[in-house]
Motif scaffolding. Structure first.
Motif: not given
Length: 543
Positions: A8, A10, A12, A515, A525-526
């Protein structure tokens, strides 16, 4: 197993903060997010654990001295029945798969959720329904069930206590277990991230996979058996009652065809957890990955063939005794492979004695005692000597609580920061572990000794020569409970005002540590692509 796509970059919104269709408690009990369902299971099972532990505490208090101490014999019989039913069906069997499996199975294989999220939620509701029925059986009917958790016929058919409702509660809980197994196996087959072949899966996944097959294949057998007990009590159909042409030994066969594999439903996920924690805190890749993975499947297979060793004194043929004895010794081989590989992983490792590691080491020690005492029971002549003594109680608790229980608390300390984003007091966690370890051995080892001397199990009273053993054992229960309460206090305090946990506080290499903490709604996120082994710690840093 870290991969660039999985990390990750960012922050979220976490699943704890995510706003869905409902708010408040409804956003939890109607959520199909596997992480919320895992936490629902966790808190539900901890509540049931405390209820079961309370019954155990009262039983030990009664046994502190010969004669009546605090309760009547009939109350004692009800207490050990409910202690067994609650601990087996409501805590030990679902504990690690339902709580930590639900939370981490999809994340560790790079999936957004389990294959059937609504079925997952239904499974939790079935669990709660079964728990409610079990509790209701305490206060309804003539009296709480007094048969023991095995519900042996013909006594379970003839007793006037509330057996039917208790048995029906266990039947409902079986459905919950089957649905969880179906969900996990489908998820592992169909939803692994790109690049995650079978031998790139974390070993916890292999343990859950083997457990899932036992849940699906063996649980329906006990479900049908329990239904037959209810029908026999209600309509007198004469399946198990010898006065009506039934066969009580048939009940034992049907019960143990499920219930012995159920022992592996309980212990295999615990072994999976230990296989996760030891490499992380030894900072070494796991020794013998494939041997550990296949030994999980071997335990599930051989464990399904040994039910007859519970019946060596039931009058079954000598040939059957010899075959079941041989198979019992065979099932020890894959278990020993696991223990050997865990110890080999520790060799020359940079060992960090954090609380999850302490629980792992305790698991190896306690489970080894439980396994070796199990082999003693597999020997035909010895089995006759110790059958139905407190030796069996000691052995069973060394495997179930010393094994699965310590693995459960180890997993709780290992994954707590990731699940809730908070860090507990590490020093207090080690102190609590010390109380639990000392208390556990003080409680259960004397039962092995006095069982060997001839102390029967399930007895309300006993002869004076067993007093010292019972006294030490009861004092051990106080030490053990102190440790458990310290664990709950420490984790509860961390939930309220614990320090914020980092993304990877232990330096783990599997996907859940790559994560954000706590994870976002769909975990990543992906969707990650996996291009390294699950225990490759190169380039992994504590965060």
């Amino acid at each position: 197993m870290a991969h660039d796509a999985a990390i990750a970059t960012t922050h979220p919104v976490s699943f704890l903060e995510e706003r869905g269709r409902f708010t408040g408690i409804l956003s939890w009990i109607f959520s199909t997010d596997h992480k919320r369902i895992g936490i629902l299971y966790l808190f539900s099972m901890l509540a049931m654990f405390l209820v079961g532990a309370t019954f155990a505490f009262l039983m030990r208090l009664e046994l502190i001295a010969p004669g009546k101490t605090i309760i009547e014999p009939q109350t004692y019989n009800s207490f050990f029945t409910l202690h067994g039913v609650i601990m087996i069906f409501l805590f030990i069997i679902p504990s690690i798969p339902a709580a930590f499996g639900n939370f981490f199975l999809p994340i560790q294989i790079g999936a957004k959720d389990v294959a059937f999220p609504r079925l997952n939620l239904l499974s939790w509701w079935l669990y709660i329904s079964g728990a409610a029925l079990a509790i209701y059986s305490l206060v309804s009917g003539a009296a709480p069930a007094d048969t023991g958790w095995t519900f042996y016929a013909p006594y379970s058919i003839r007793t006037g206590t509330n057996v039917s409702l208790t048995v029906f509660a266990a039947f409902v809980l079986g459905f919950s277990s089957i649905l969880t197994g179906v969900n996990f196996i489908t998820t592992i087959h169909r939803m692994r991230a790109p690049g995650m072949g079978w031998f790139k899966m974390p070993l916890f996944q292999w343990a859950l996979y083997a457990t899932g097959w036992i849940q699906i294949i063996a649980t329906p057998i006990v479900g049908i058996t329990l239904l037959l007990v209810i029908f026999e009590r209600a309509f007198g159909i004469g399946v198990f009652d010898p006065t009506k042409g039934g066969d009580p030994i048939l009940y034992q066969h049907l019960f143990w065809i499920y219930s012995h594999p159920a022992v592996y439903i309980m212990i295999l996920p615990g072994m999976g957890v230990i296989s996760e924690m030891i490499p992380v805190f030894a900072r070494r890749t796991i020794f013998g990955y494939k041997f550990i993975a296949f030994s999980s499947l071997a335990i599930a297979f051989f464990g399904s063939l040994v039910w007859g060793h519970h019946m060596f004194v039931s009058g079954q043929s000598y040939t059957a005794d010899v075959v079941f004895s041989l198979l019992t010794f065979l099932v020890a081989i894959p278990s020993a492979i696991k223990v050997f590989n865990w110890v080999a992983t520790l060799y020359k490792g940079s060992i960090e004695l954090e609380s999850p590691m302490l629980f792992s080491l305790a698991f190896i020690f306690l489970f080894s005692i439980g396994g070796l005492t199990g082999l003693m029971q597999g020997a035909l002549a010895v089995n006759v000597h110790i059958h139905d003594t407190s030796f069996i109680v000691g052995h069973f608790h060394y495997v179930m609580f010393g094994g699965t229980g310590f693995a459960f608390f180890g997993a709780l300390h290992y994954w707590f920061p990731k699940m809730f984003g908070k860090m507990y007091n590490r020093k207090l966690a080690k102190i609590a572990w010390g109380f639990m370890f000392v208390g556990f051995n003080t409680l259960y080892f004397p039962l092995l000794v006095i069982g060997w001397m001839g102390m029967p199990r399930r007895y309300y009273d006993y002869l004076p020569q067993f007093h010292t053993g019972h006294l030490i054992s009861t004092i051990g229960s106080w030490i053990l409970i102190t440790g458990i309460l310290l664990v709950l206090y420490n984790l509860g305090r961390a939930l309220i005002k614990g320090e914020k946990a980092g993304q990877n506080p232990w330096g783990g290499a599997t996907l859940e540590w790559q994560t954000s903490t706590p994870p976002p709604l769909e975990n990543f996120e992906k969707i990650p692509e996996v291009n390294r082994d699950p225990y490759d710690f190169r380039g992994i840093a504590v965060q």
